[in-house]
Design an enzyme around this catalytic site. Structure first.
Site, PDB file in Angstrom:
ATOM      1  N   GLU A 335     -11.743  -5.016  -7.627  1.00  0.00           N
ATOM      2  CA  GLU A 335     -10.350  -4.936  -8.083  1.00  0.00           C
ATOM      3  C   GLU A 335      -9.378  -4.499  -6.980  1.00  0.00           C
ATOM      4  O   GLU A 335      -8.512  -3.670  -7.222  1.00  0.00           O
ATOM      5  CB  GLU A 335     -10.251  -3.945  -9.255  1.00  0.00           C
ATOM      6  CG  GLU A 335     -11.123  -4.328 -10.419  1.00  0.00           C
ATOM      7  CD  GLU A 335     -11.269  -3.213 -11.443  1.00  0.00           C
ATOM      8  OE1 GLU A 335     -11.300  -3.530 -12.636  1.00  0.00           O
ATOM      9  OE2 GLU A 335     -11.367  -2.028 -11.061  1.00  0.00           O
TER      10      GLU A 335
HETATM   11  C1  TNX Z   1     -13.801  -1.991 -14.177  1.00  0.00           C
HETATM   12  S1  TNX Z   1     -16.061  -2.933 -12.810  1.00  0.00           S
HETATM   13  C2  TNX Z   1     -13.949  -1.233 -13.037  1.00  0.00           C
HETATM   14  C3  TNX Z   1     -13.780   0.215 -13.081  1.00  0.00           C
HETATM   15  C4  TNX Z   1     -13.358   0.679 -14.432  1.00  0.00           C
HETATM   16  C5  TNX Z   1     -14.117  -0.061 -15.497  1.00  0.00           C
HETATM   17  C6  TNX Z   1     -13.839   0.416 -16.880  1.00  0.00           C
HETATM   18  C7  TNX Z   1     -15.520  -2.360 -11.672  1.00  0.00           C
HETATM   19  C8  TNX Z   1     -16.337  -2.635 -10.546  1.00  0.00           C
HETATM   20  N1  TNX Z   1     -14.394  -1.698 -11.820  1.00  0.00           N
HETATM   21  O1  TNX Z   1     -12.873   0.634 -12.098  1.00  0.00           O
HETATM   22  O2  TNX Z   1     -13.607   2.036 -14.521  1.00  0.00           O
HETATM   23  O3  TNX Z   1     -13.808  -1.431 -15.401  1.00  0.00           O
HETATM   24  O4  TNX Z   1     -14.670  -0.193 -17.813  1.00  0.00           O
END
Ligand code: TNX
Length: 533
Positions: A335
């Protein structure tokens, strides 16, 4: 000889003969299939032989190689306080003749983590090629004993083990869980408890998500403000925390004794607000942002163009690698919406080199597949669409399976679960278990898969009870998916075995979610061990 004397001889002889045929062979009966009814993960092969062995005050724990002493001590420490038995631990190079638990290393078992557990009326022998296999044999033995041993308090139950031969080994070498200690911080004792619980189910990796926007949780001596400032708070703005390097080493050592490798994660280049708030020079504009207490993702990025960014990463990874004996360091990579795609690829390429330079291999969330992957980089499949992970496979990477709709245990079980979220859907106990790693995503086959990991993100998870409630019992299914071939697993059989763990989960004082789809059954051992077949 007086007649009454010869009569009494007659009775003694008769009694003796009866005893020879019955007393000796009348071992207490316990169900032949106990191992099949209650062990998780499911055992590969069990051949019962219909009798039993009793662990008692004269039992000794013996081991054939000094490499096994820690495992022998671990077993003794588990059983002594609850039984009150002495259970002396001794080294011995051949199998004792009676009343033993004998731990031994052998070349005759070809798998690294596999073991053979053979119970005769004279004792239990656990054999493996490595200490880890013997440790797994001990965990199987533990699950064959009454659940009451888990309370830690003195028990009165008889410790019977059904005779027979168990042969067992895992399908995947990486069977893990992830705990986010950044959004909410969890102290050393909580992490140790999680390690203990994972080890019962033969899990072998604990991935610690040590840094994120809301908190930096590992001491870095060359950049002390990371924890002073970045570790001072969390989503819950009143509380922060971090592990000193000594505490981290203590966790690593504790895990090692349970054959669990810690995989530390420094999430880069996004998810870095806590670091950016600690050191203004890591920001492109040289201005430190405020500490962050919210739940948004994707708004922060290290400054990709600055040289100091790479000095920073080199120092952080260098210090972390020096206290991490495991082969992997996780660099996050998820992300990074505040980093341009070109910058992202440039950055991930450099970060991989830095990790390799410090003697470690990289794991990254599946977006890292957009970069040029080094041959030993692992891609962790999490996103709802599998394209990133498939891109990783096409570039030759192995995949760690953590798809969010199945394995994100911060997802609630259903709409009334007391804690958690649902952006990837509700995940019932059955949903987490009833799927195949090897067919889940077109383009990812068995040979591409390194293993399985269930992440627990903690935006809404505040206490150890919350962790336990979301993770148990789903994590037990994950342990089985990593261990038992898909062709030998099915929910209808598994849910019965899971239900038979009720007493054990209660005795361990786990705040598990008692799904109504699982036939929970109490007093499994006590009832069955008194039942003749
Ligand atoms: C996605 S999955 C994220 C996290 C969040 C999570 C909550 C991923 C690698 N990143 O930063 O905490 O969703 O479900």
């Amino acid at each position: 000889m007086k007649p009454y004397l010869s009569l009494s001889y007659f009775f003694v002889i008769c009694f003796g003969l009866t005893c020879l045929t019955s007393c000796q062979t009348k071992r207490p009966a316990i169900p032949k299939d106990l191992a099949k009814q209650q062990v998780i993960p499911k055992l590969v092969s069990v051949i019962p032989t219909g009798s039993s062995y009793e662990i008692n005050n004269n039992t000794s724990i013996q081991y054939q190689s000094e490499k096994l002493q820690p495992v022998a001590d671990y077993l003794a420490k588990m059983l002594r306080p609850v039984t009150g038995f002495e259970l002396p631990v001794k080294m011995k190079d051949s199998k004792p003749s009676s009343n033993y638990i004998y731990l031994t290393l052998t070349d005759s078992i070809s798998t690294d983590e596999g073991y053979k557990l053979e119970t005769k009326e004279s004792g239990v022998e656990i054999k493996a090629s490595k200490p880890v296999g013997v440790f797994y044999g001990v965990q199987t033995l533990r699950q064959l004993l009454p659940a009451s041993i888990e309370t830690g308090a003195k028990i009165t139950d008889t410790l019977l083990v059904a005779t027979g031969v168990i042969k067992d080994n895992p399908t995947y070498g990486y069977r893990g869980a992830m705990l986010d200690v950044s959004r909410h911080f969890f102290g050393v004792e909580d992490v140790k408890r999680y390690i203990d619980l994972l080890s019962i189910y033969k899990m072998n990796r604990l991935h610690l998500h040590l840094t994120d926007d809301q908190g930096w949780r590992i001491e870095i001596k060359s950049w002390p403000k990371l924890t002073e400032i970045g570790g001072s708070t969390s989503i819950d703005s009143t509380k922060g925390g971090f592990y000193t390097q000594e505490q981290y080493k203590d966790i690593v050592k504790y895990a090692q004794k349970r054959f669990i490798t810690i995989v530390p994660e420094i999430d880069l280049p996004g998810h870095t607000n806590a670091a950016l708030a600690s050191y203004p020079e890591l920001n492109c504009d040289g201005v430190a942002p405020k500490l962050y207490h919210g739940t948004k993702v994707g708004f922060s990025s290290l400054c990709i163009d600055k040289e100091i960014t790479y000095k920073f990463i080199d120092d952080v990874i260098g210090e972390l690698a020096a206290i991490t004996p495991g082969e992997y360091i996780h660099i996050g990579g998820d992300e990074s919406h505040a980093t341009s795609p070109e910058d992202y690829v440039y950055f991930i390429d450099k970060a991989q080199e830095i990790v390799n330079k410090h003697g470690k291999k990289v794991i990254g969330w599946d977006e890292v597949a957009h970069a040029k992957l080094l041959p030993n980089t692992i891609v962790q499949f999490w996103s709802r669409k599998g394209e990133n992970a498939v891109e990783g496979v096409e570039k030759g990477a192995k995949i760690l399976m953590s798809p969010a709709p199945k394995l994100y245990f911060d997802m609630k079980y259903d709409s009334i679960t007391r804690v958690g979220q649902n952006w990837a859907g509700y995940i019932k106990v059955e949903d987490a278990y009833s799927w195949d790693l090897e067919t889940y995503q077109e383009g990812i086959a068995k040979e591409n898969i390194l293993g399985i990991e269930a992440p627990l993100w903690t935006e809404y998870v505040q206490t150890m009870d919350d962790i336990e409630h979301l993770v148990f019992p789903r994590i037990m299914g994950v342990a089985e998916m990593g261990w038992t071939p898909a062709s030998q697993r099915n929910w209808d059989e598994y849910k019965v075995r899971l239900g038979n763990h009720k007493d054990r989960l209660d005795a361990l004082d786990i705040d598990y979610y008692a799904s109504t789809f699982v036939p929970w059954r109490s007093k499994t051992n006590q009832e069955t061990s008194n039942t003749k077949e």
